[in-house]
Enzyme design. Structure first.
Site, PDB file in Angstrom:
ATOM      1  CD  GLN A 190      -2.339   1.431   2.784  1.00 33.00           C
ATOM      2  OE1 GLN A 190      -3.555   1.367   2.839  1.00 33.00           O
ATOM      3  NE2 GLN A 190      -1.589   1.585   3.872  1.00 33.00           N
ATOM      4  CG  ASP A 249      14.067 -11.546   0.741  1.00 32.74           C
ATOM      5  OD1 ASP A 249      14.055 -11.116   1.914  1.00 32.74           O
ATOM      6  OD2 ASP A 249      13.222 -12.337   0.298  1.00 32.74           O
ATOM      7  CG  LEU A 250      14.400  -6.073   3.613  1.00 30.13           C
ATOM      8  CD1 LEU A 250      13.353  -5.527   4.577  1.00 30.13           C
ATOM      9  CD2 LEU A 250      15.517  -5.070   3.426  1.00 30.13           C
ATOM     10  CG  LEU A 289       8.213   2.003   2.448  1.00 24.96           C
ATOM     11  CD1 LEU A 289       7.158   2.501   1.461  1.00 24.96           C
ATOM     12  CD2 LEU A 289       8.256   2.885   3.682  1.00 24.96           C
ATOM     13  CB  ALA A 324       7.556  -4.897   7.487  1.00 27.85           C
ATOM     14  CD  GLN A 325       4.105 -10.779   9.230  1.00 28.45           C
ATOM     15  OE1 GLN A 325       3.076 -10.437   8.614  1.00 28.45           O
ATOM     16  NE2 GLN A 325       4.178 -10.749  10.542  1.00 28.45           N
ATOM     17  CB  SER A 326       3.210  -5.074   7.902  1.00 23.09           C
ATOM     18  OG  SER A 326       2.420  -5.476   6.795  1.00 23.09           O
ATOM     19  CB  THR A 365       4.767   0.343  13.652  1.00 26.02           C
ATOM     20  OG1 THR A 365       3.418   0.008  14.056  1.00 26.02           O
ATOM     21  CG2 THR A 365       5.726  -0.473  14.492  1.00 26.02           C
ATOM     22  CD  GLU A 424       0.328  -2.799  16.941  1.00 28.78           C
ATOM     23  OE1 GLU A 424       0.620  -3.501  17.920  1.00 28.78           O
ATOM     24  OE2 GLU A 424      -0.836  -2.480  16.656  1.00 28.78           O
ATOM     25  CE1 TYR A 427       5.151  -4.783  11.681  1.00 28.64           C
ATOM     26  CE2 TYR A 427       3.811  -3.722  13.364  1.00 28.64           C
ATOM     27  CZ  TYR A 427       4.469  -3.671  12.151  1.00 28.64           C
ATOM     28  OH  TYR A 427       4.453  -2.514  11.413  1.00 28.64           O
ATOM     29  CE  LYS A 472       8.069  -2.531  10.926  1.00 25.50           C
ATOM     30  NZ  LYS A 472       8.687  -1.829   9.776  1.00 25.50           N
TER      31      LYS A 472
END
Length: 364
Positions: free
Chosen positions: A12, A63-64, A85, A87-89, A131, A133, A155, A159
């Site tokens: 997104q 790939d990271l 940007l 991530a496994q978000s 984030t 979070e 997550y 982060k």
């Protein structure tokens, strides 16, 4: 022409940021993971334009979790700005795949910063997608840049590692690296498994007879929801500063999942009635405004009727540890960046629902 490198370009935020940068005259490079099928739906309108693809937009495999690919791409592209940007978000999913989440979200950021150091790109500016979070079990309301962190998921913990890695590399090596502590931001391009998109897709489907019941977890969880394109503009502004700074981007308003559900149905012309409590709570149709359906959404007949079950609480969607309330204080970003969230809650829900109604509308 500035060069920007974006990880997570097919997500997104990556898609909106790409549009913003191309409009500003950037040469944009995106990193995508190799798979058996392309996941470029959000940037296909750009990717399929030969004029853009050949001269301004370039996609690269990487790939990271693969340091060699990062070094190779940095050597090849030599970007002026990097937006991390990828991530496994998904918070709930992070409990199910915590190791992978940490590999990408935590160590992926470390690998990227170390690749910058090793390749000698001293002037590059690095944006880290942090984030809300991080605040988790919040210790004060609203949350700002000085609020203590207390993450409540793999997550969030991953982060947090990335956040402090940014700070450490900035202080240790003089890198221009900053954290954008972004609160929830949504749009029609939001992933289908995220709660806001799940709600608007379900409501849109019901209007055309999907027969689906919207199943959700904690209806009382409260979030600070903004509009994604505006937040992506904020990301860009952060890298235009003379010195790096970590900033909160938020609307300053908090609404519950229940309110999001009610507003989505209201935009559709449907009033809900709540029954039961806790894990047995449900929502049924209380009233239908046919004028709204016909005149606003061009839906002549709606299969729903009063008393129909449309929302049900499903404990499957409860998290092992919940984040109850998030509300951001964006004052510092307003002062430093001149940035402010403009799209209000009701307008955000309307934008998302109308897009999903059009997507669900039968072709004939």
């Amino acid at each position: 022409m500035k060069k920007a490198l974006i990880t997570g370009i097919t997500g997104q935020d990556g898609s909106y940021l790409t549009e913003i940068l191309l409009e500003k005259g950037y040469e944009v490079h995106g990193i995508i993971r190799r798979s058996s099928s392309f996941n470029t739906g959000r940037i296909d309108h750009l990717y399929r334009d030969p004029g853009i693809l050949d001269h301004s937009l370039f996609l690269h495999f990487g790939d990271l979790i693969d340091p060699s690919s990062l070094n190779r791409l940095l050597d090849k592209i030599e970007p002026d700005e990097i937006y991390n940007l990828a991530a496994q978000s998904h918070v709930k999913v992070s409990f199910e795949i915590p190791d992978y989440t940490a590999q990408v979200d935590a160590l992926g950021t470390l690998r990227f910063l170390d690749a910058i150091r090793e390749t000698g790109l001293r002037k590059v500016k690095f944006y880290q997608a942090s984030t809300s979070e991080l605040f988790g079990k919040v210790l004060e309301n609203p949350q700002s840049e000085v609020t203590p962190f207390y993450p409540r998921s793999p997550y969030g913990v991953s982060k947090l590692f990335a956040y402090w890695t940014i700070v450490n590399y900035r202080e240790a090596y003089g890198m221009f690296a900053c954290n954008g502590i972004l609160f929830n931001h949504e749009s029609p391009r939001r992933g289908n498994t995220f709660v806001t998109k799940k709600i608007t897709r379900a409501v849109a489907g019901m209007l055309f007879g999907s027969g689906e019941v919207l199943r959700l977890g904690n209806l009382n969880a409260k979030r600070d929801w903004g509009y994604a394109p505006e937040f992506c503009e904020g990301m860009w502004r952060m890298l235009q500063l003379a010195e790096p700074v970590d900033l909160v981007l938020a609307t300053g308003e908090s609404r519950s999942v229940r309110e999001f559900v009610e507003e989505a149905f209201r935009v559709a012309g449907i009033t809900l009635k709540w029954l039961g409590q806790g894990s047995t709570e449900s929502g049924v149709v209380d009233d239908i405004d046919t004028d709204v359906l016909q005149n606003v959404h061009s839906i002549r007949t709606c299969p729903l009727k009063k008393g129909d079950l449309v929302v049900a609480v499903d404990p499957t969607y409860y998290r092992p540890t919940e984040v109850d309330t998030l509300i951001g204080n964006p004052r510092k970003a307003e002062d430093i960046l001149g940035w402010k969230a403009r799209t209000k809650f009701a307008e955000l829900v309307r934008i998302m629902l109308e897009a999903d109604i059009e997507a669900a509308r039968p072709a004939h």
